[in-house]
Scaffold this motif. Structure first.
Motif, PDB file in Angstrom:
ATOM      1  N   ASN A 166      71.706 -78.546  27.300  1.00 50.90           N
ATOM      2  CA  ASN A 166      72.843 -78.286  28.186  1.00 50.90           C
ATOM      3  C   ASN A 166      74.079 -79.116  27.878  1.00 50.90           C
ATOM      4  O   ASN A 166      75.069 -79.027  28.598  1.00 50.90           O
ATOM      5  CB  ASN A 166      72.421 -78.508  29.642  1.00 50.90           C
ATOM      6  N   MET A 167      74.020 -79.932  26.840  1.00 47.56           N
ATOM      7  CA  MET A 167      75.205 -80.727  26.509  1.00 47.56           C
ATOM      8  C   MET A 167      76.211 -79.869  25.747  1.00 47.56           C
ATOM      9  O   MET A 167      75.835 -78.852  25.144  1.00 47.56           O
ATOM     10  CB  MET A 167      74.834 -81.991  25.723  1.00 47.56           C
ATOM     11  N   VAL A 216      75.732 -91.565  15.862  1.00 46.22           N
ATOM     12  CA  VAL A 216      75.164 -90.296  15.413  1.00 46.22           C
ATOM     13  C   VAL A 216      73.663 -90.391  15.617  1.00 46.22           C
ATOM     14  O   VAL A 216      73.015 -91.261  15.036  1.00 46.22           O
ATOM     15  CB  VAL A 216      75.510 -90.005  13.935  1.00 46.22           C
ATOM     16  N   ASP A 217      73.143 -89.515  16.472  1.00 46.61           N
ATOM     17  CA  ASP A 217      71.723 -89.551  16.839  1.00 46.61           C
ATOM     18  C   ASP A 217      71.285 -90.965  17.220  1.00 46.61           C
ATOM     19  O   ASP A 217      70.216 -91.442  16.825  1.00 46.61           O
ATOM     20  CB  ASP A 217      70.851 -88.986  15.715  1.00 46.61           C
ATOM     21  N   GLY A 218      72.136 -91.659  17.978  1.00 50.24           N
ATOM     22  CA  GLY A 218      71.798 -92.975  18.503  1.00 50.24           C
ATOM     23  C   GLY A 218      72.077 -94.143  17.576  1.00 50.24           C
ATOM     24  O   GLY A 218      71.882 -95.295  17.955  1.00 50.24           O
ATOM     25  N   VAL A 232      73.540 -85.196  17.341  1.00 47.17           N
ATOM     26  CA  VAL A 232      74.295 -85.546  18.537  1.00 47.17           C
ATOM     27  C   VAL A 232      75.265 -86.660  18.174  1.00 47.17           C
ATOM     28  O   VAL A 232      74.864 -87.723  17.689  1.00 47.17           O
ATOM     29  CB  VAL A 232      73.364 -86.000  19.681  1.00 47.17           C
ATOM     30  N   ILE A 233      76.546 -86.387  18.403  1.00 46.93           N
ATOM     31  CA  ILE A 233      77.590 -87.382  18.170  1.00 46.93           C
ATOM     32  C   ILE A 233      77.992 -87.937  19.530  1.00 46.93           C
ATOM     33  O   ILE A 233      78.310 -87.175  20.446  1.00 46.93           O
ATOM     34  CB  ILE A 233      78.819 -86.757  17.470  1.00 46.93           C
ATOM     35  N   VAL A 245      80.955 -89.700  26.015  1.00 43.67           N
ATOM     36  CA  VAL A 245      81.119 -88.336  25.507  1.00 43.67           C
ATOM     37  C   VAL A 245      80.028 -88.033  24.486  1.00 43.67           C
ATOM     38  O   VAL A 245      79.944 -88.666  23.441  1.00 43.67           O
ATOM     39  CB  VAL A 245      82.514 -88.146  24.855  1.00 43.67           C
ATOM     40  N   TYR A 246      79.185 -87.054  24.832  1.00 44.89           N
ATOM     41  CA  TYR A 246      78.121 -86.596  23.954  1.00 44.89           C
ATOM     42  C   TYR A 246      78.430 -85.177  23.515  1.00 44.89           C
ATOM     43  O   TYR A 246      78.898 -84.369  24.324  1.00 44.89           O
ATOM     44  CB  TYR A 246      76.776 -86.585  24.691  1.00 44.89           C
ATOM     45  N   HIS A 247      78.128 -84.871  22.260  1.00 51.26           N
ATOM     46  CA  HIS A 247      78.405 -83.536  21.749  1.00 51.26           C
ATOM     47  C   HIS A 247      77.397 -83.230  20.644  1.00 51.26           C
ATOM     48  O   HIS A 247      77.200 -84.030  19.729  1.00 51.26           O
ATOM     49  CB  HIS A 247      79.825 -83.476  21.184  1.00 51.26           C
TER      50      HIS A 247
END
Length: 170
Positions: free
Chosen positions: A90-91, A135-137, A157-158, A164-166
């Motif tokens: 849902n992000m 990037v991915d944590g 995931v950036i 802000v997560y995308h």
């Protein structure tokens, strides 16, 4: 910004979730249909309770604009992301155009601009060099960092800044 095609329910929720502490009760009074007695109880809230008030504000407004189901998804996603249990479904997400591939890779700066996380490569480069991108944590400080096509097919995931997560895919 009320159109889900312009601002996703998650981004809308996050905007209201991040309202300044001093403004949260004023916004609840003016923008929600909560009973005044309930709002008056919140008048004395401080600290962690103010965070609860912000969640109430964000949920109520997102419910009004995008519906209860989308508000619940946005709330669950936000809680998951900020507790470390990301709900990537849902992000906000962007599917990159394959034309961005160079030698089987897409640069981080290019991906950030394409996902509208930054308005230019210059802005993205500064953010990366200042340590404001994960990037991915994992923190990335090299502006030449690039994603392999295989990585992007799975999705990465950036995280820009603190909130802000995308998700970016190919």
């Amino acid at each position: 910004w009320l159109d889900p095609n312009k601002t996703s329910p998650f981004e809308f929720y996050q905007y209201w979730r991040n309202v300044d502490d001093a403004d949260v009760l004023k916004c609840i009074r003016m923008l929600t249909f909560l009973p005044l007695e309930q709002i008056d109880e919140m008048d004395h809230w401080q600290g962690e309770q103010l965070n609860q008030a912000k969640e109430v504000l964000a949920f109520e407004l997102t419910k009004m604009v995008h519906g209860e189901e989308e508000a619940a998804k946005a709330q669950a996603t936000a809680r998951g992301l900020f507790s470390g249990a990301a709900d990537e479904a849902n992000m906000p997400a962007t599917q990159l155009d394959a034309a961005l591939l160079r030698d089987g890779k897409v640069g981080l700066l290019t991906a950030m601009v394409a996902a509208k996380l930054c308005s230019s490569n210059r802005e993205a480069r500064q953010l990366v060099q200042q340590g404001g991108v994960l990037v991915d944590g994992e923190k990335v400080t090299d502006p030449t960092f690039a994603f392999a096509a295989e990585q992007l097919q799975k999705g990465v995931v950036i995280k820009k800044g603190k909130k802000v997560y995308h998700k970016v895919t190919l």
